[in-house]
Write a protein that holds these residues in place. Structure first.
Motif, PDB file in Angstrom:
ATOM      1  N   GLU A 115     -10.448  -1.388   0.368  1.00 30.14           N
ATOM      2  CA  GLU A 115     -11.441  -0.441  -0.133  1.00 30.14           C
ATOM      3  C   GLU A 115     -12.552  -0.165   0.880  1.00 30.14           C
ATOM      4  O   GLU A 115     -13.318   0.791   0.732  1.00 30.14           O
ATOM      5  N   ASP A 116     -12.651  -0.985   1.933  1.00 32.97           N
ATOM      6  CA  ASP A 116     -13.672  -0.775   2.962  1.00 32.97           C
ATOM      7  C   ASP A 116     -13.151   0.056   4.130  1.00 32.97           C
ATOM      8  O   ASP A 116     -13.862   0.267   5.113  1.00 32.97           O
ATOM      9  N   ARG A 117     -11.910   0.520   4.031  1.00 29.01           N
ATOM     10  CA  ARG A 117     -11.316   1.325   5.097  1.00 29.01           C
ATOM     11  C   ARG A 117     -10.841   2.661   4.551  1.00 29.01           C
ATOM     12  O   ARG A 117     -10.465   2.769   3.403  1.00 29.01           O
ATOM     13  N   ASP A 118     -10.887   3.681   5.394  1.00 26.54           N
ATOM     14  CA  ASP A 118     -10.423   5.011   5.009  1.00 26.54           C
ATOM     15  C   ASP A 118      -9.518   5.545   6.108  1.00 26.54           C
ATOM     16  O   ASP A 118      -9.540   5.054   7.239  1.00 26.54           O
ATOM     17  N   GLY A 119      -8.732   6.539   5.765  1.00 29.41           N
ATOM     18  CA  GLY A 119      -7.811   7.100   6.743  1.00 29.41           C
ATOM     19  C   GLY A 119      -8.464   8.167   7.601  1.00 29.41           C
ATOM     20  O   GLY A 119      -8.933   9.185   7.082  1.00 29.41           O
ATOM     21  N   TYR A 120      -8.532   7.946   8.893  1.00 30.06           N
ATOM     22  CA  TYR A 120      -9.073   8.922   9.840  1.00 30.06           C
ATOM     23  C   TYR A 120      -7.971   9.321  10.816  1.00 30.06           C
ATOM     24  O   TYR A 120      -7.104   8.513  11.155  1.00 30.06           O
ATOM     25  N   GLU A 151      -8.711  -4.691  14.534  1.00 27.37           N
ATOM     26  CA  GLU A 151      -9.796  -5.561  14.092  1.00 27.37           C
ATOM     27  C   GLU A 151     -10.124  -5.326  12.613  1.00 27.37           C
ATOM     28  O   GLU A 151     -10.369  -6.271  11.862  1.00 27.37           O
ATOM     29  N   ASP A 152     -10.129  -4.059  12.190  1.00 21.70           N
ATOM     30  CA  ASP A 152     -10.511  -3.733  10.819  1.00 21.70           C
ATOM     31  C   ASP A 152      -9.449  -4.092   9.794  1.00 21.70           C
ATOM     32  O   ASP A 152      -9.691  -4.009   8.581  1.00 21.70           O
ATOM     33  N   ARG A 153      -8.270  -4.489  10.246  1.00 21.07           N
ATOM     34  CA  ARG A 153      -7.221  -4.882   9.298  1.00 21.07           C
ATOM     35  C   ARG A 153      -7.637  -6.088   8.474  1.00 21.07           C
ATOM     36  O   ARG A 153      -7.093  -6.335   7.397  1.00 21.07           O
ATOM     37  N   ARG A 154      -8.622  -6.844   8.954  1.00 18.79           N
ATOM     38  CA  ARG A 154      -9.098  -8.012   8.214  1.00 18.79           C
ATOM     39  C   ARG A 154      -9.998  -7.613   7.043  1.00 18.79           C
ATOM     40  O   ARG A 154     -10.261  -8.427   6.160  1.00 18.79           O
ATOM     41  N   LEU A 155     -10.485  -6.395   7.041  1.00 20.10           N
ATOM     42  CA  LEU A 155     -11.383  -5.943   5.980  1.00 20.10           C
ATOM     43  C   LEU A 155     -10.589  -5.587   4.725  1.00 20.10           C
ATOM     44  O   LEU A 155      -9.408  -5.233   4.808  1.00 20.10           O
ATOM     45  N   GLN A 180       0.827  -1.208   0.000  1.00 23.56           N
ATOM     46  CA  GLN A 180       0.000   0.000   0.000  1.00 23.56           C
ATOM     47  C   GLN A 180       0.864   1.262   0.000  1.00 23.56           C
ATOM     48  O   GLN A 180       0.528   2.243  -0.669  1.00 23.56           O
ATOM     49  N   ILE A 181       1.951   1.246   0.751  1.00 20.39           N
ATOM     50  CA  ILE A 181       2.831   2.414   0.808  1.00 20.39           C
ATOM     51  C   ILE A 181       3.434   2.693  -0.563  1.00 20.39           C
ATOM     52  O   ILE A 181       3.423   3.830  -1.050  1.00 20.39           O
TER      53      ILE A 181
END
Length: 258
Positions: A214-219, A207-211, A102-103
């Motif tokens: 495209e289902d995650r965004d940077g907050y 926990e969300d690392r399994r998603l 990703q980087i």
């Protein structure tokens, strides 16, 4: 950390606190209290794993894999990051649990440059580099930059203004300013809750690392809490002098003495 992993595994297998309470003959409120206060014996944890069909060994292994080592870097380590903008970029990306792929796909870094940066971060004890360019963080979920360090100074000078330039009206976004008059003990309680919030963000991110990506965004949570008054309001305060203070005291105690 063990309880955080156990709670995550309970969610994975679809076990609710209510169901768990029935299986181990406890009240649901007692279950919530154990997890909330992080107060549970190993024998109770083993019992919960058994009735939930969760491997105790897996819980221990996952907890060991994410066990934190430090809340801060040293001043020398932070200076090393500031001396190399690409190294700082990769460090912040790793703190956000970005993968190597990703980087490289997102930023104008070659694979060789990214690998060298990760090797350097391993030397500075921010990450533990593993085969195939994988890594694990070697810092606490409550990690923060040094208050007197160069990175915090850089954020104050350049990042804060850029961050608060947004509208804060997107999905999941919010901006709040909550003034209050609190005792020192209450202020310390709020500080503890802020630390807990930071830990919760770290837990949810894990926990969300399994998603799928495209289902995650940077907050980003940028939060400050201190004894403060807007300088423009301070300029409007009434001036007080020793003479006026003494006058008020005389007027208050004079009639009573008479």
């Amino acid at each position: 950390m063990l309880l955080d992993v156990l709670r995550m595994e309970l969610r994975r297998v679809g076990m609710t606190y209510k169901q768990l309470a029935h299986l181990i003959d406890m009240s649901e409120s007692s279950i919530k209290r154990m997890f909330g206060q992080k107060d549970m014996t190993l024998s109770r944890m083993a019992q919960i794993c058994k009735v939930s069909d969760i491997s105790m060994e897996d819980v221990l292994r996952q907890a060991a894999d994410v066990t934190p080592q430090a809340d801060n870097l040293t001043l020398a380590q932070e200076r090393a990051l500031m001396d190399n903008p690409k190294l700082l970029l990769v460090a912040i990306s790793c703190l956000g649990h970005w993968t190597f792929e990703q980087i490289v796909e997102t930023y104008t870094l070659t694979e060789a440059e990214c690998i060298l940066c990760m090797i350097e971060l391993d030397k500075h004890a921010l990450i533990e580099l593993k085969p195939m360019n994988r890594y694990r963080l070697r810092v606490s979920p409550a990690f923060r930059w040094r208050a007197d360090g160069p990175i915090q100074a850089f954020f104050k000078e350049f990042v804060v203004a850029d961050y608060f330039n947004g509208r804060f009206d997107g999905a999941g976004e919010t901006l709040m300013c909550v003034p209050a008059r609190l005792s020192r003990n209450s202020a310390q309680e709020i500080q503890q809750k802020i630390q807990h919030l930071a830990s919760e963000i770290a837990r949810l991110q894990h926990e969300d690392r399994r998603l799928p990506a495209e289902d995650r965004d940077g907050y980003t949570l940028m939060l400050g809490f201190r004894s403060w008054e807007f300088s423009a309001f301070t300029a409007l305060r009434r001036p007080t002098t020793m003479a006026s203070t003494k006058t008020r005291v005389v007027h208050q105690i004079g009639p009573k003495n008479k």
